[in-house]
Design a protein around this motif. Structure first.
Motif, PDB file in Angstrom:
ATOM      1  N   VAL A 174       0.835  -1.203   0.000  1.00 54.51           N
ATOM      2  CA  VAL A 174       0.000   0.000   0.000  1.00 54.51           C
ATOM      3  C   VAL A 174       0.866   1.248   0.000  1.00 54.51           C
ATOM      4  CG1 VAL A 174      -1.647   1.329   1.378  1.00 54.51           C
ATOM      5  CG2 VAL A 174      -1.973  -1.122   1.081  1.00 54.51           C
ATOM      6  N   GLU A 175       1.931   1.242   0.772  1.00 57.58           N
ATOM      7  CA  GLU A 175       2.825   2.400   0.806  1.00 57.58           C
ATOM      8  C   GLU A 175       3.474   2.635  -0.551  1.00 57.58           C
ATOM      9  OE1 GLU A 175       5.475   1.364   3.921  1.00 57.58           O
ATOM     10  OE2 GLU A 175       4.040   1.819   5.514  1.00 57.58           O
ATOM     11  N   TYR A 176       3.916   1.567  -1.193  1.00 53.39           N
ATOM     12  CA  TYR A 176       4.505   1.719  -2.526  1.00 53.39           C
ATOM     13  C   TYR A 176       3.459   2.198  -3.535  1.00 53.39           C
ATOM     14  CZ  TYR A 176       8.992  -0.308  -1.269  1.00 53.39           C
ATOM     15  OH  TYR A 176      10.210  -0.525  -0.712  1.00 53.39           O
ATOM     16  N   GLY A 177       2.251   1.720  -3.404  1.00 55.42           N
ATOM     17  CA  GLY A 177       1.176   2.180  -4.287  1.00 55.42           C
ATOM     18  C   GLY A 177       0.908   3.660  -4.128  1.00 55.42           C
ATOM     19  N   ILE A 178       0.909   4.134  -2.904  1.00 53.91           N
ATOM     20  CA  ILE A 178       0.703   5.563  -2.647  1.00 53.91           C
ATOM     21  C   ILE A 178       1.859   6.379  -3.217  1.00 53.91           C
ATOM     22  CG2 ILE A 178       0.594   7.303  -0.820  1.00 53.91           C
ATOM     23  CD1 ILE A 178      -0.975   5.228   0.830  1.00 53.91           C
ATOM     24  N   MET A 179       3.078   5.893  -3.047  1.00 55.23           N
ATOM     25  CA  MET A 179       4.237   6.609  -3.597  1.00 55.23           C
ATOM     26  C   MET A 179       4.168   6.681  -5.115  1.00 55.23           C
ATOM     27  SD  MET A 179       7.381   5.444  -1.053  1.00 55.23           S
ATOM     28  CE  MET A 179       8.242   4.769  -2.391  1.00 55.23           C
ATOM     29  N   VAL A 180       3.803   5.582  -5.768  1.00 57.25           N
ATOM     30  CA  VAL A 180       3.692   5.576  -7.230  1.00 57.25           C
ATOM     31  C   VAL A 180       2.604   6.537  -7.677  1.00 57.25           C
ATOM     32  CG1 VAL A 180       3.020   4.136  -9.187  1.00 57.25           C
ATOM     33  CG2 VAL A 180       4.649   3.278  -7.530  1.00 57.25           C
ATOM     34  N   ALA A 181       1.490   6.571  -6.964  1.00 52.95           N
ATOM     35  CA  ALA A 181       0.404   7.490  -7.318  1.00 52.95           C
ATOM     36  C   ALA A 181       0.854   8.940  -7.180  1.00 52.95           C
ATOM     37  CB  ALA A 181      -0.810   7.218  -6.441  1.00 52.95           C
ATOM     38  N   LEU A 182       1.588   9.269  -6.128  1.00 49.78           N
ATOM     39  CA  LEU A 182       2.064  10.640  -5.940  1.00 49.78           C
ATOM     40  C   LEU A 182       3.082  11.032  -7.008  1.00 49.78           C
ATOM     41  CD1 LEU A 182       2.407  10.819  -2.058  1.00 49.78           C
ATOM     42  CD2 LEU A 182       0.682  11.911  -3.504  1.00 49.78           C
TER      43      LEU A 182
ATOM     44  N   ALA B 236       3.150   9.820 -10.037  1.00 52.61           N
ATOM     45  CA  ALA B 236       2.370   9.991 -11.266  1.00 52.61           C
ATOM     46  C   ALA B 236       1.675  11.345 -11.288  1.00 52.61           C
ATOM     47  CB  ALA B 236       1.348   8.861 -11.404  1.00 52.61           C
ATOM     48  N   VAL B 237       1.129  11.754 -10.162  1.00 51.01           N
ATOM     49  CA  VAL B 237       0.479  13.071 -10.083  1.00 51.01           C
ATOM     50  C   VAL B 237       1.500  14.182 -10.319  1.00 51.01           C
ATOM     51  CG1 VAL B 237      -0.647  14.683  -8.482  1.00 51.01           C
ATOM     52  CG2 VAL B 237      -1.437  12.322  -8.637  1.00 51.01           C
ATOM     53  N   ALA B 238       2.692  14.056  -9.745  1.00 45.65           N
ATOM     54  CA  ALA B 238       3.732  15.069  -9.947  1.00 45.65           C
ATOM     55  C   ALA B 238       4.144  15.154 -11.409  1.00 45.65           C
ATOM     56  CB  ALA B 238       4.940  14.753  -9.075  1.00 45.65           C
ATOM     57  N   ILE B 239       4.251  14.013 -12.081  1.00 41.45           N
ATOM     58  CA  ILE B 239       4.611  14.011 -13.501  1.00 41.45           C
ATOM     59  C   ILE B 239       3.510  14.658 -14.327  1.00 41.45           C
ATOM     60  CG2 ILE B 239       4.968  12.500 -15.498  1.00 41.45           C
ATOM     61  CD1 ILE B 239       6.480  10.610 -13.596  1.00 41.45           C
TER      62      ILE B 239
ATOM     63  N   VAL C 196       1.304  16.906 -13.369  1.00 45.11           N
ATOM     64  CA  VAL C 196       1.306  18.353 -13.109  1.00 45.11           C
ATOM     65  C   VAL C 196       2.457  19.024 -13.854  1.00 45.11           C
ATOM     66  CG1 VAL C 196       1.674  20.088 -11.308  1.00 45.11           C
ATOM     67  CG2 VAL C 196       0.069  18.215 -10.934  1.00 45.11           C
ATOM     68  N   ALA C 197       3.642  18.426 -13.826  1.00 45.31           N
ATOM     69  CA  ALA C 197       4.799  19.012 -14.509  1.00 45.31           C
ATOM     70  C   ALA C 197       4.575  19.078 -16.011  1.00 45.31           C
ATOM     71  CB  ALA C 197       6.057  18.208 -14.191  1.00 45.31           C
ATOM     72  N   VAL C 198       4.018  18.025 -16.579  1.00 40.54           N
ATOM     73  CA  VAL C 198       3.764  18.024 -18.027  1.00 40.54           C
ATOM     74  C   VAL C 198       2.729  19.077 -18.389  1.00 40.54           C
ATOM     75  CG1 VAL C 198       2.750  16.648 -19.893  1.00 40.54           C
ATOM     76  CG2 VAL C 198       4.490  15.654 -18.416  1.00 40.54           C
ATOM     77  N   ASN C 199       1.693  19.218 -17.574  1.00 38.63           N
ATOM     78  CA  ASN C 199       0.682  20.232 -17.857  1.00 38.63           C
ATOM     79  C   ASN C 199       1.242  21.645 -17.731  1.00 38.63           C
ATOM     80  OD1 ASN C 199      -1.461  18.584 -18.535  1.00 38.63           O
ATOM     81  ND2 ASN C 199      -2.125  18.354 -16.415  1.00 38.63           N
ATOM     82  N   LEU C 200       2.102  21.873 -16.743  1.00 40.09           N
ATOM     83  CA  LEU C 200       2.673  23.210 -16.564  1.00 40.09           C
ATOM     84  C   LEU C 200       3.667  23.555 -17.671  1.00 40.09           C
ATOM     85  CD1 LEU C 200       3.224  23.342 -12.705  1.00 40.09           C
ATOM     86  CD2 LEU C 200       1.503  24.543 -14.046  1.00 40.09           C
ATOM     87  N   LEU C 201       4.473  22.586 -18.082  1.00 39.53           N
ATOM     88  CA  LEU C 201       5.501  22.846 -19.083  1.00 39.53           C
ATOM     89  C   LEU C 201       5.023  22.598 -20.505  1.00 39.53           C
ATOM     90  CD1 LEU C 201       8.559  21.234 -17.289  1.00 39.53           C
ATOM     91  CD2 LEU C 201       7.968  23.642 -17.440  1.00 39.53           C
ATOM     92  N   GLY C 202       3.861  22.008 -20.660  1.00 41.81           N
ATOM     93  CA  GLY C 202       3.365  21.657 -21.991  1.00 41.81           C
ATOM     94  C   GLY C 202       3.245  22.849 -22.921  1.00 41.81           C
ATOM     95  N   GLY C 203       2.652  23.929 -22.440  1.00 43.98           N
ATOM     96  CA  GLY C 203       2.491  25.123 -23.269  1.00 43.98           C
ATOM     97  C   GLY C 203       3.826  25.751 -23.636  1.00 43.98           C
ATOM     98  N   THR C 204       4.737  25.784 -22.687  1.00 48.93           N
ATOM     99  CA  THR C 204       6.055  26.352 -22.933  1.00 48.93           C
ATOM    100  C   THR C 204       6.810  25.531 -23.970  1.00 48.93           C
ATOM    101  OG1 THR C 204       6.099  27.121 -20.653  1.00 48.93           O
ATOM    102  CG2 THR C 204       8.193  27.055 -21.819  1.00 48.93           C
ATOM    103  N   LEU C 205       6.751  24.220 -23.830  1.00 46.41           N
ATOM    104  CA  LEU C 205       7.458  23.356 -24.781  1.00 46.41           C
ATOM    105  C   LEU C 205       6.833  23.438 -26.165  1.00 46.41           C
ATOM    106  CD1 LEU C 205       8.173  20.192 -22.635  1.00 46.41           C
ATOM    107  CD2 LEU C 205       9.774  21.935 -23.376  1.00 46.41           C
ATOM    108  N   THR C 206       5.523  23.556 -26.235  1.00 52.17           N
ATOM    109  CA  THR C 206       4.867  23.687 -27.536  1.00 52.17           C
ATOM    110  C   THR C 206       5.322  24.964 -28.225  1.00 52.17           C
ATOM    111  OG1 THR C 206       2.945  22.472 -26.737  1.00 52.17           O
ATOM    112  CG2 THR C 206       2.626  23.831 -28.690  1.00 52.17           C
TER     113      THR C 206
END
Length: 67
Positions: A22-30, A32-35, A37-47
């Motif tokens: 369960v702990e590893y599952g929570i870490m993987v989920a967090l 994934a959420v960080a990735i 968020v980063a892609v959404n924030l940098l997506g416009g800039t990279l485009t």
């Protein structure tokens, strides 16, 4: 009754595989959420960056002549 309680407590203390999973599952989920968020924030800039590079390749800027 005391033996049953003691046996149950020993089994609960030694069986930590479920909690670890369960702990590893929570870490993987967090992560994934960080990735996401980063892609959404940098997506416009990279485009915009790739569009600028594409435009420069299609129409290269001219260099100024030096005297």
């Amino acid at each position: 009754m005391l033996a049953l309680y003691t046996n149950l407590m020993i089994r609960l203390r030694s069986d930590e595989k479920g909690a670890t999973a369960v702990e590893y599952g929570i870490m993987v989920a967090l992560i994934a959420v960080a990735i996401i968020v980063a892609v959404n924030l940098l997506g416009g800039t990279l485009t915009g960056l790739f569009e600028d590079v594409k435009a420069d390749i299609a129409n290269p800027p001219t260099a100024k002549a030096t005297p």
